[in-house]
Every structure is written in C-alpha cells, then in structure tokens.
Design a protein around this motif. Structure first.
Motif, PDB file in Angstrom:
ATOM      1  N   LYS B  16      -6.027   3.221  -0.818  1.00 40.81           N
ATOM      2  CA  LYS B  16      -5.382   2.508   0.282  1.00 40.81           C
ATOM      3  C   LYS B  16      -5.718   3.112   1.636  1.00 40.81           C
ATOM      4  CE  LYS B  16      -1.450   3.397  -1.636  1.00 40.81           C
ATOM      5  NZ  LYS B  16      -2.061   3.965  -2.845  1.00 40.81           N
ATOM      6  N   THR B  17      -5.568   4.429   1.723  1.00 40.28           N
ATOM      7  CA  THR B  17      -5.800   5.070   3.016  1.00 40.28           C
ATOM      8  C   THR B  17      -7.271   4.976   3.409  1.00 40.28           C
ATOM      9  OG1 THR B  17      -3.976   6.556   2.535  1.00 40.28           O
ATOM     10  CG2 THR B  17      -5.424   7.190   4.322  1.00 40.28           C
ATOM     11  N   THR B  18      -8.166   5.088   2.423  1.00 41.64           N
ATOM     12  CA  THR B  18      -9.589   4.935   2.700  1.00 41.64           C
ATOM     13  C   THR B  18      -9.852   3.560   3.306  1.00 41.64           C
ATOM     14  OG1 THR B  18     -10.011   6.299   0.754  1.00 41.64           O
ATOM     15  CG2 THR B  18     -11.880   5.103   1.664  1.00 41.64           C
ATOM     16  N   ALA B  36      -0.991  11.430  -1.955  1.00 45.92           N
ATOM     17  CA  ALA B  36      -1.443  12.083  -0.724  1.00 45.92           C
ATOM     18  C   ALA B  36      -0.697  11.534   0.484  1.00 45.92           C
ATOM     19  CB  ALA B  36      -2.939  11.888  -0.550  1.00 45.92           C
ATOM     20  N   THR B  37      -0.513  10.220   0.517  1.00 41.71           N
ATOM     21  CA  THR B  37       0.195   9.609   1.638  1.00 41.71           C
ATOM     22  C   THR B  37       1.681   9.574   1.317  1.00 41.71           C
ATOM     23  OG1 THR B  37      -1.738   8.213   1.953  1.00 41.71           O
ATOM     24  CG2 THR B  37       0.259   7.574   3.133  1.00 41.71           C
ATOM     25  N   VAL B  38       2.519  10.057   2.233  1.00 40.52           N
ATOM     26  CA  VAL B  38       3.954  10.053   1.961  1.00 40.52           C
ATOM     27  C   VAL B  38       4.736   9.322   3.051  1.00 40.52           C
ATOM     28  CG1 VAL B  38       3.989  12.115   0.518  1.00 40.52           C
ATOM     29  CG2 VAL B  38       4.207  12.339   3.000  1.00 40.52           C
ATOM     30  N   ILE B  56      -0.636  -1.986   7.763  1.00 38.97           N
ATOM     31  CA  ILE B  56       0.242  -0.861   7.400  1.00 38.97           C
ATOM     32  C   ILE B  56      -0.292  -0.182   6.151  1.00 38.97           C
ATOM     33  CG2 ILE B  56       2.584  -0.144   6.803  1.00 38.97           C
ATOM     34  CD1 ILE B  56       3.687  -2.483   8.111  1.00 38.97           C
ATOM     35  N   ASP B  57      -0.476   1.107   6.237  1.00 37.65           N
ATOM     36  CA  ASP B  57      -0.819   1.892   5.047  1.00 37.65           C
ATOM     37  C   ASP B  57       0.494   2.400   4.454  1.00 37.65           C
ATOM     38  OD1 ASP B  57      -2.208   3.321   3.127  1.00 37.65           O
ATOM     39  OD2 ASP B  57      -2.453   5.085   4.401  1.00 37.65           O
ATOM     40  N   THR B  58       0.597   2.420   3.135  1.00 40.61           N
ATOM     41  CA  THR B  58       1.847   2.862   2.509  1.00 40.61           C
ATOM     42  C   THR B  58       1.560   3.912   1.442  1.00 40.61           C
ATOM     43  OG1 THR B  58       1.691   1.186   0.797  1.00 40.61           O
ATOM     44  CG2 THR B  58       2.897   0.574   2.787  1.00 40.61           C
TER      45      THR B  58
HETATM   46 MG   LIG Z   1      -3.007   7.200   0.964  1.00 42.72          MG
END
Ligand SMILES: [Mg+2]
Ligand SMILES: Nc1nc2c(ncn2[C@@H]2O[C@H](COP(=O)(O)OP(=O)(O)OP(=O)(O)O)[C@@H](O)[C@H]2O)c(=O)[nH]1
Lengths: 76, 634
Positions: B16-18, B36-38, B56-58
């Motif tokens: 997702k973040t990528t 990794a993403t919080v 939005i990244d989640t």
């Molecule tokens: Mg992430």
C-alpha cells in the motif's frame, strides 16, 4: 481422532479439520486464511516452545504454541 | 468542492505505502514487514497522473474486525467520516503472491457498499516465478475492476488512476444524492459460510493463476528462495545464533564503516574554523561567536553524522530483506519472559534510530499490556541522538588505544541500554496485571533482495531529517551558551576569569551541588541540562563552554578532547576522569532527555501520569547509576 500439529515433524503436510479455541484467536486464524480442509505444511518448530512456522498456500506464518493448539487435524 | 478521497486498504505488507508513494510522489517508509504503517497519511495525487483526487494510505488489516490499534486506525478511516468527508471509493491492495488468502477482504468491502478497485501488486514477482494472472477472469468473478501493479517500477499506476476515475464517475451517477457512510454489515452469517467463501476464493485464485513452469506445485518457484534462506535463518537452534551475529555486526559496523567519513568531516570543519578566525579581527565578538559558538558546536555534532547515516542504511537493508519478521519470531519466546512479545521487536529495533516513531510503531502490538511495557522500555534503547554523545565520550576515554576498543565499547553501551530495558520490563511484568491474552501470529513475508538505490535514498532522507531536527536546538543553545559564558565580563583578559564571572558561571554555581556527586562541575551540568532540548546538544554545549579554538590542533575534535583533558574544577582536580566519564556515559544511556518522547508517550498511552512517572524514574535512575559508577571507578 482429533490431534494438534504437535506430533508432526518438519516437512509434513496435514489437512486442517477444525479450528477450536478462544474466539479472538480463532477469528484471527480464519482472517489469516486458515479454514477446514486447507493443507498445512509444518516448516519448522523453534526450540523451547517457541513459535511454529507453517505454510498455507503461498504464505509462511509463525504461530505460538497456544495458537497452533487451536488447529485440529485428523490423525492417520 | 473538495476532491474525491480514495483510500488504499489491504492486508499488511501488500504494498500500500509503495503504491501511495508512486501516486503522490512521497517517500513514506516502506518495509518488508507486516505492520510498517501504523497511521494514515493523506496526500493529493501527483500532477503527472492527470487526476484530481486525494489518496489515503492506511495501516494493513486482515479483516474488518480490528484487533490492534493500527487496525483501528484503518477501521476509523473507512467508517467514521473525518475532516475529508466520507470515503466511497476504496482501492483494495492485494499482494498478488498471496491472492488465495487475501481476496476475502475485497468481497467484505464490496459487501459494505464501497466502490472497490483492486490493485494486484507484486506482479513482477509473479512474472518472475513464471506465472501469469488472468485479470479479466478475476475482475469478472469479483465484480470489480482489477489492475496489475509493479511496485518496483511503477508499472500499472497510470492504468489504476484511470480506473479509479471511471469508478468515481459511475458512482456519482448512481448515487449522487446519498452522501451516507457505507454500512458495516456482518459479512458472514456463520462460520461455515465464511469457510465456504474462503474455499471459493482459493479456487478462484488457482483458476486465475496461469502457471507456465510445469511444476507440480504452483507455489514451488515462488517460495524456493525463501525456503532455502529460512532453513538457516529460522533453524531451531542456529537461528538465534545468526540473529545475535547479525545484530552484533550491525552495531559494531556503525563505528568502523563510519570512521573514515568522520575524519573527512572533521577536517572540513577545521578548515572552516581556521577560515573564520583568519577573517575576523583578533578578539572581535563576532568572530568569537562564529568560531567558538557556531562552528565548534555544529562541528561537535555533525562529525558524527556518518555514523547516523550508516545506522539508517544498515537498518534499511535489514528492513527490506524480510528478516525482521523472522527476528520477531526468534525472539518471541525469550521476550515473553519480560512481558514483551515478538511483536515488540520491531518497535524496539526502530528505537535504535529514534524513540518517537518507535513508540508509535507499538500500535501493531495487539495486547495492551505488551504494548504498554514496550512503550516504557523503548526510550532506553540507544537512539541516534545518543550516538554523538557516546562517541565523543568514548573518544576521550579511549584516546590512543586501538580502534577496536571503541567499537566494542559502543556495542557494550547498546547492550547496556538493552539490559536496563530488560530490567525495567521485568519489573513491569511483575507488577502490571495480566490483560486479555495476546497473539503473535506473524506472516513471514517472502525474502526480497534489497534495492541499493531505494535503501540509500531512504537513509539519506532520514539523515537529512536528523540534521534538520537537531540543527535548530544546536543553534539556539550555541547562542544561549555562548552569550551565557561570554557576558558580562567579555573584556576579561583571562579566559578562566571570563567564564567564572559569566552569567552561566553564576547560574552554574547554584546547580553545581547536584552534579558534584557525579564528579563533574557546573560546566558539564549546564551541558547536561541543555541536552534536554536534544541529546546532541550535550556535545555542542561542551564544545562552546570549553571554548575550543582549533588553531593549533590537528582537528576540531582533537581540540575539544584536549580542552576536556585540561579542564580542572575549582580545586584544580581534573573533571573528566575515567570515573566521571563512565558515569556520564551511563547517565546518557539511561536518562530520558527527550521531550518529544514524553509527548509521544502521553499521546499513545492517553495518560499524562505514565509519561511523567517514566520521565522522573529514568532520570532519577540515571543519576543514581552515574553517581554509583563514579564512586566505583575513583
Ligand atoms: Mg504501509
Ligand atoms: N517486488 C515487489 N516488491 C514490492 C511491490 N510492492 C511493494 N513491494 C515491497 O513490499 C514491501 C512492503 O511494501 P509496503 O508498501 O511497505 O507495504 P504496506 O502494504 O504499506 O505494508 P504495511 O504498512 O505494513 O501494511 C516493501 O519491501 C516493498 O518494497 C511490488 O509490486 N513488487
């Protein structure tokens, strides 16, 4: 006869029969893709009661002993 | 009108973040570790994609029933409309290599009434394993558009944006009036139907995967490398040995790899200091301020930036391989004796860079109790801000000794922090009452080869961030301390007299009794207090107070070390002795000299009390241990 994964050695593939235990744990195991009928491969067991490494489909998953205990399989 | 908001939702570690970074030109942290993403992140789509939406990244979720704080965040983004309005379009990011298990989320979100677009990531890995995906079939069966994404090269992103736009338009036509939040439906009536559904998804993913390798087991090629590595990395006995080896290498390497670069920076500052002195007229206040205040204080800290860069670089390498999830698995049992869990490992590990994001990372720990204990011990990990202070004091202590001793001592200080952390955790483990049972359940991602350019880039960004953060406090304290130590008696012909009669000197005398038991005088005391603004400021304040003029020294650091060696207290005894320096090292190791950490603990525990207890307890403990160490060594 119902069994847990405990007696199975590394490399063994077993069919999952039932998931029984604490409701949150069971729910999360299902979320991760466990369901009756799926084939589980035992990859590794850490010493001293550490986590088991299992494979279902193309995913490797580490589970604690008490989490593994929820997974009931059919003994041969 | 606000532009439409689209949320990226999906299983942990699905990319997702990528994808978010591709869509918005950001550089958020991507790690080959589930969790990794919080926190969520919102950004407008980058202009090159020719669209006008907010993304939005989640944090990753496994299902719509959240089990930890980070999953709650995603849940709230989806179902509790916030400042950006309600979300109607969701991009479900599915790891293409894990389709069989992760497709369920797509149907769950569709059932909730969201407009769904599926982004199937890791398409490069699938291709490499000799497989192909029948996108049309998948899209038909799931009843929503599917786009293949290559997260490494950004392939498919333009397609995805077009698909999202089309999807938003069609949605607007159907339901232009209703602005309602999609309903949360219990998706499965009973467990049995859930199981049947999972089987259906498995069968579907088997159907859409076209295998070209003729291997009996479709997964064989894909899993091969990971299996081979894990035979050793997760070996029941050797695994822990490798783990310790990798960690020790990491922390000794910081010292050895960085050394030549540090020397280079040191020489640079020496040239700079000499230039300032030659330009200014002898004894002018301005050239004194620039030379003794600014150049020497920044020099004292910036010399250590290579170490910090190497730390970020090595951590980045480790993060992108996929080893962290294995390390968490190996450490789960040993950690359980301290009331921690394997899931505490990654937050604690990121505490070696900085405690602030590390405390946030504990959101990934499902058990409240484990999470609390982890938050309490994180500030004891040797963060990058401690590194300059350690290195300076070690350079003083071990001057003229072989280099390996400094490397080993640095590693010992890391272990020392861990050791005190273990004691604190053990203490809390005894006294905090047991909560609901926690789970570990960690997905072990496939190993990936780290990409040098990505890792370098991210280490560089983080190092710049470090310098930017440390810069202002160093500057402000350089100014404060320089003014404090120079005035009012700046015309005094003797440096000693000037300092003793200065404002800082007068103030320092009143606080001196506190620091005498540690074996140091007010000058070190002032430096220690200023370090509460930022730990690095300890080094820069020392440089200003001890008035390092580098004119006749071979390097700026040598100048500072010489001044420290010559420093005497009021009775003429040297201040920096083996005992007092070891005491200082221990003080810095334990003390919580970081206001941002305390602010973060307040935010994440939701209570002021625990943060205050932590603040007072750690500083008191640090003081007592420092005094003890000084006594012991003198
Ligand atoms: Mg992430
Ligand atoms: N080969 C390959 N690697 C990818 C792709 N997308 C992501 N990755 C890698 O997969 C790992 C996880 O990616 P992230 O973007 O951090 O995943 P995430 O979904 O944000 O993960 P969480 O925040 O933990 O939920 C990173 O190491 C990425 O570099 C892809 O399409 N191909």
């Amino acid at each position: 006869m119902e069994k847990t994964l405990r007696p199975f050695s590394n490399g063994k593939k077993i069919k999952l029969d039932q998931i029984i235990g604490d409701s949150d744990t069971v729910e999360r195991l299902i979320d991760m893709g466990f369901h009756p009928g799926i084939e589980i491969e035992v990859i590794n067991k850490m010493v001293n009661g550490g986590p088991y490494i299992l494979r279902i489909q193309s995913g490797f998953i580490a589970l604690r002993e008490e989490e593994v205990a929820c997974l009931k399989v059919v003994g041969l | 009108m606000n532009s439409q908001v689209v949320a990226l939702v999906g299983s942990p570690n699905s990319g997702k973040t990528t994808l978010f970074n591709w869509l918005t030109n950001r550089k958020y942290k991507t790690v080959n570790y589930p969790g990794a993403t919080v926190d969520y992140a919102v950004a407008h789509i980058a202009p090159q994609w020719g669209s006008d939406i907010e993304i939005i990244d989640t944090p990753g979720i496994y299902s719509l029933s959240p089990k930890s704080e980070d999953e709650e965040v995603t849940y709230r983004v989806l179902f509790h409309s916030a400042s950006w309005g309600s979300i109607q379009t969701v991009v479900v990011v599915v790891d293409g290599t894990q389709m069989a298990r992760h497709l369920t989320l797509v149907s769950q979100l569709l059932a909730c009434g969201f407009k769904v677009v599926v982004a199937l990531t890791m398409s490069d890995l699938i291709r490499k394993a000799g497989q192909e995906i029948d996108v049309q079939l998948l899209s038909r069966e799931l009843a929503c558009p599917v786009v293949l994404i290559d997260g490494l090269l950004g392939g498919g992103v333009q397609d995805l944006v077009k698909t999202i736009d089309t999807s938003i338009k069609s949605f607007a036509q159907i339901e232009s009036q209703s602005e309602s939040v999609p309903a949360i439906k219990p998706f499965f009536e009973d467990q049995q139907s859930h199981f049947e559904f999972l089987q259906k998804m498995e069968a579907l993913s088997a159907r859409v995967l076209i295998d070209k390798t003729l291997a009996k087991d479709k997964n064989q090629t894909l899993l091969q490398r990971t299996r081979q590595v894990d035979r050793w990395a997760l070996h029941p006995i050797l695994g822990l040995g490798f783990f310790i080896l990798i960690m020790s290498f990491l922390f000794t390497a910081i010292f050895f790899i960085a050394s030549p670069f540090m020397d280079a920076i040191d020489s640079l500052f020496l040239v700079l200091a000499a230039a300032v002195v030659s330009v200014g007229t002898e004894g002018s206040l301005l050239s004194d301020f620039v030379g003794n205040g600014i150049v020497s204080s920044f020099g004292a800290v910036l010399v250590f930036v290579p170490q910090i860069f190497i730390l970020f670089l090595l951590l980045g390498f480790l993060e992108s391989t996929g080893y962290l999830a294995r390390a968490a698995t190996l450490i789960d049992k040993p950690f359980s004796h301290f009331g921690l869990s394997g899931r505490s490992f990654v937050p604690i590990m990121s505490g070696f860079a900085c405690a602030v994001p590390a405390i946030m990372a504990t959101r990934n720990i499902s058990s409240k109790r484990d999470r609390f204990i982890t938050m309490m011990v994180i500030p004891l990990m040797t963060c990058s801000a401690r590194l300059p202070v350690y290195s300076l004091l070690l350079a003083f202590l071990l001057r003229g000794r072989p280099a390996w001793q400094a490397g080993v001592s640095l590693a010992l200080l890391y272990v020392g922090g861990l050791f005190v952390g273990a004691l604190v955790a053990q203490f809390l483990h005894r006294f905090v009452k047991k909560g609901k049972n926690s789970f570990f359940m960690m997905e072990l991602p496939l190993y990936r080869r780290p990409r040098l350019s990505v890792v370098l880039d991210s280490a560089w960004t983080k190092t710049l961030g470090y310098v930017k953060r440390a810069g202002p406090p160093i500057f402000i304290f350089a100014l404060l301390v320089w003014v404090g130590t120079t005035f009012p008696n700046y015309k005094a012909d003797n440096e000693q007299v000037k300092l003793e009669t200065s404002y800082a000197g007068q103030l320092g005398r009143t606080i001196e009794p506190v620091f005498t038991p540690m074996g140091v005088d007010w000058r070190v005391g002032v430096s220690l207090i200023s370090a509460f603004a930022a730990r690095e400021v300890f080094a820069s304040s020392l440089a200003v107070i001890f008035n390092v003029t580098a004119e006749d020294d071979t390097s700026l650091q040598a100048g500072l070390l010489d001044s420290m060696r010559e420093a005497k207290d009021a009775r003429g005894a040297p201040i920096f002795t083996t005992g007092s320096v070891i005491g200082l090292l221990i003080f810095v190791m334990v003390a919580l000299q970081c206001t941002s950490t305390t602010a973060m603990v307040i935010r994440e525990t939701g209570k002021v009390s625990w943060a205050l207890i932590q603040l007072i307890a750690f500083n008191l403990l640090a003081y007592i241990m420092a005094v003890g160490a000084f006594r012991l060594w003198s």
